[in-house]
Design an enzyme around this catalytic site. Structure first.
Site, PDB file in Angstrom:
ATOM      1  CG  HIS A   1     -42.277  60.462  44.902  1.00 44.35           C
ATOM      2  ND1 HIS A   1     -42.878  59.340  45.429  1.00 44.35           N
ATOM      3  CD2 HIS A   1     -43.284  61.208  44.401  1.00 44.35           C
ATOM      4  CE1 HIS A   1     -44.184  59.401  45.245  1.00 44.35           C
ATOM      5  NE2 HIS A   1     -44.459  60.531  44.633  1.00 44.35           N
TER       6      HIS A   1
ATOM      7  CG  ASP B   1     -41.599  57.098  47.752  1.00 43.30           C
ATOM      8  OD1 ASP B   1     -41.122  58.167  48.170  1.00 43.30           O
ATOM      9  OD2 ASP B   1     -42.108  56.978  46.629  1.00 43.30           O
TER      10      ASP B   1
ATOM     11  CB  SER C   1     -47.370  61.173  45.813  1.00 37.76           C
ATOM     12  OG  SER C   1     -47.385  60.506  44.578  1.00 37.76           O
TER      13      SER C   1
END
Length: 717
Positions: A87, A223, A652
């Site tokens: 992402h 991810d 992230s």
């Protein structure tokens, strides 16, 4: 203030007081020797503080980067290979994709350096060092300064200090404030702008679960994405060039295949974006009822319109995939945060602390003079700015960010100035610049969808905001008619040159000031922007009052509780957090294990639902139990796991590092039950959700066959 914090730090009372758990806190790296290293080593860490953060030698911090403008990445080879979340790379992957080469849907794997794709606009940033410059700043400040004068002085001094260090070097140097403006650090960065796309799984793996699973556990998401940073032949930053070579970093992370068990030490290094854990009760109420509300209501409406359009066309779905993902991420976060703050009674807990603080300030005239008006001033300032702050946030979400044509039309402001000055050269340059911006804008734009968004969001603003705070173009809308907003939006898109690339390019061939001024999108955009500036001005004094008293509140808390060590709120500077692998109980009689496996991916599959589709090859590998060396000792392939590390947005892609300093996961999310985390850390429920590095390598190796990437990594069996 700095001397006081240093004294507390040296005391190390944090380790023995039991005031807070070790897994709470996003810690500044230059302070870990004083504050954290003994505790971390007692939990199993086998590294020294110098091996984590060093100015003179290679250390873990040299393998961790700011990825783009809002994520973290890590170096995993001596050839500049970077791992981050899928992402985090999503925007670049979408930008590089087309209907013919849809890397979001199909994935991508470069078989050689020559196959890697330049990612325009993407950069990675290395931290070189941090230095405490609090004394240099505070020596030039005085108590009789107004807050505005103080901020101006700090800005001037910070620039002087940064410029003196930067000199004629290529480094990016800045001074940042910490602890609400009670402490200051000089930070030196090195920025590399030649970054290339190397690989990513298809979204059916990298975004498995999509928005339904976002912020939820259990998760089954691969991810991750892979990029590479390039430099000139001397290893220095350089703009893209075919002659650039892969960067040889000062440090890269070895990758562990040893796995983990419950209770194992886990450490993250990364760039958490923003926390507000020292907010008062009035600040929390504002966050819930104004800021979060302003995200939840408009974005929910906009996303519903986008979703319908995306479902109707593969082209529109590709155009809006990244936009939708960015919008929905913090829309759902805001919903969860409000829920968590209410469930945990955070406002009530803050009110108790404030009552204690006020009682403490009344103990002496000296304390009363210094801190007595802090809380009353904060309460009044939040109340004063409330209507303007609500309108300010709704302007941003409904118009400046919500309705794309309005924000894009404002790109013509330089052209308008050039036309007003009747400067032909500047007009030509501004028109050319706008053409370039338009090319990128229209690539991911669908006017009929934006028209529906405009109608819906302008109506929402009308319903939620005081009429005195409407933009001037609302006078053109028949607000008393049921279809008034729909008719206005229709008129804008029929008549504006910004609604269609052909119309805009034709206009830019011979731009006219009169035509630009009359353009309905541009005039509405200008009206919106003028209102936004007015609203900013109306909140300026309250903002200053809040900033000043927030700083004093933090200073007062530290003075009130001298035996407690306070960590600083996140501000997108490198931080360390530490904790352990573990499960949790979200509610009565429910226990969530600390890991998920590939079996769960198969159980979640929903044929025909893009959120839970599973590639055929992945299903075959599962059926054959062809996991290679990436299986856990129990024979299962682990996918995701949870730790209690303290993270937030910006983390992230952060590396999850074991006791030996080896990479064993990538942080990518938090859990729904603890969405209050940016405001209040929940010690029993807060979880960091991570991709198991063995699943990452399994996808690269067994699923994609990209053995060339595995071969350049340092693998610890």
């Amino acid at each position: 203030m700095r001397k006081k914090m240093t004294t507390i730090a040296v005391a190390l009372l944090f380790f023995f007081s039991g005031v807070m758990k070790a897994d709470e806190g996003m810690w500044l790296l230059p302070l870990i020797q004083k504050l954290n290293i003994e505790k971390m080593q007692s939990m199993g860490l086998q590294l020294s503080a110098e091996e984590i953060y060093s100015i003179n030698h290679s250390s873990l911090k040299d393998a961790v980067v700011i990825f783009g403008g809002g994520c973290t990445g890590e170096l995993v080879s001596d050839k500049g290979l970077i791992l981050t979340n899928h992402h985090c790379g999503y925007g670049s992957i979408q930008q590089l994709s087309s209907v013919e080469h849809n890397y979001l849907e199909d994935g991508f794997w470069a078989a050689s350096l020559e196959d890697e794709i330049p990612a325009p606009g993407l950069s990675v940033t290395f931290l070189k060092r941090m230095e405490d410059v609090t004394d240099k700043i505070e020596d030039s400040l005085s108590d009789d300064m107004s807050e505005e004068e103080r901020q101006e002085a700090i800005k001037k001094l910070s620039t002087q200090i940064a410029d003196s260090v930067k000199g004629d070097s290529h480094y990016q140097v800045m001074v940042r404030d910490f602890y609400g403006g009670n402490q200051f650090y000089l930070i030196v960065y090195e920025v590399f702008n030649d970054v290339r796309f190397v690989g990513a799984p298809p979204s059916s793996i990298g975004k498995f679960g999509h928005d339904t699973d976002n912020w939820m556990w259990p998760r089954h998401t691969g991810d991750f994405s892979i990029f590479r940073v390039y430099a000139d032949k001397d290893g220095k930053p350089a703009d893209y060039s075919p002659s650039n070579v892969p960067l040889k970093p000062e440090h890269h992370l070895p990758i562990s295949l040893k796995g983990y068990k419950k209770g194992d030490f886990a450490m993250t290094l990364g760039y958490p974006g923003n926390t507000q854990r020292y907010l008062t009760s009035w600040g929390i109420e504002e966050r819930m009822n104004i800021f979060n509300f302003s995200l939840i209501k408009p974005r929910g409406i906009k996303q519903e319109i986008w979703q319908k359009a995306m479902s109707s066309s593969e082209k529109i779905r590709l155009q809006y995939a990244s936009k939708y993902s960015r919008s929905s991420n913090y829309w759902k976060n805001s919903i969860g945060m409000n829920r968590g703050l209410k469930n945990l009674n955070v406002v009530e807990k803050k009110q108790k602390l404030e009552k204690q603080f006020q009682s403490w300030t009344n103990q002496s005239s000296q304390l009363k003079d210094k801190y007595g008006q802090v809380l009353p001033s904060l309460k009044e300032a939040y109340q004063n700015r409330a209507p303007y702050y609500l309108a300010q946030n709704f302007v941003r979400e409904c118009m400046l960010r919500g309705t794309e044509i309005l924000s894009f039309s404002l790109s013509a402001r330089d052209l308008e100035k050039a036309l007003q000055a009747n400067d032909k050269e500047k007009v030509k340059a501004a028109a050319e610049e706008l053409k370039n911006e338009a090319e990128a804008f229209y690539k991911d734009y669908h006017a009929p969808t934006d028209q529906k968004v405009m109608s819906a969001l302008l109506k929402l603003y009308f319903e939620e905001i005081d009429p005195e705070l409407y933009p001037s173009f609302y006078r053109e809308i028949a607000t008393d008619k049921e279809d008034g907003f729909k008719s206005f939006a229709s008129k804008v898109f029929q008549k504006s040159v910004f609604a269609d690339p052909k119309k805009l390019n034709a206009f830019l061939e011979n731009p006219s000031l009169k035509k630009l001024a009359k353009d309905p999108a541009y005039s509405a955009g200008k009206s919106t922007f003028e209102l936004y500036i007015k609203l900013l001005e109306q909140t300026r004094q309250s903002n200053m009052t809040i900033k000043q008293n927030h700083r004093l509140f933090i200073a007062g808390l530290q003075e009130m509780n001298p035996d407690k060590v306070y960590y600083d709120d996140a501000n997108f500077t490198m931080r360390l957090s530490y904790g352990k692998v573990g499960d949790y109980e979200p509610r009565d009689a429910v226990l969530y294990k600390h890991f998920t496996t590939l079996k769960g991916v198969m159980e979640k599959e929903q044929p025909g639902n893009y959120e839970f589709s599973v590639p055929e090859k992945l299903k075959q590998l599962y059926q054959d139990k062809d996991f290679g060396r990436y299986a856990n000792e129990d024979g299962k392939l682990y996918v995701n796991f949870t730790t209690d590390n303290d993270i937030t947005g910006g983390n992230s892609g952060s590396p999850v590092i074991n006791a030996e300093g080896h990479l064993f996961g990538l942080a990518f999310d938090g859990n729904w039950e603890a969405m209050s985390g940016d405001i209040a850390f929940e010690t029993e429920l807060q979880k960091c959700i991570n991709v198991d590095i063995r699943y990452v390598l399994f996808i690269i190796d067994k699923f994609a066959g990209a053995r060339n990437l595995i071969d350049e990594m340092t693998i610890i069996e």
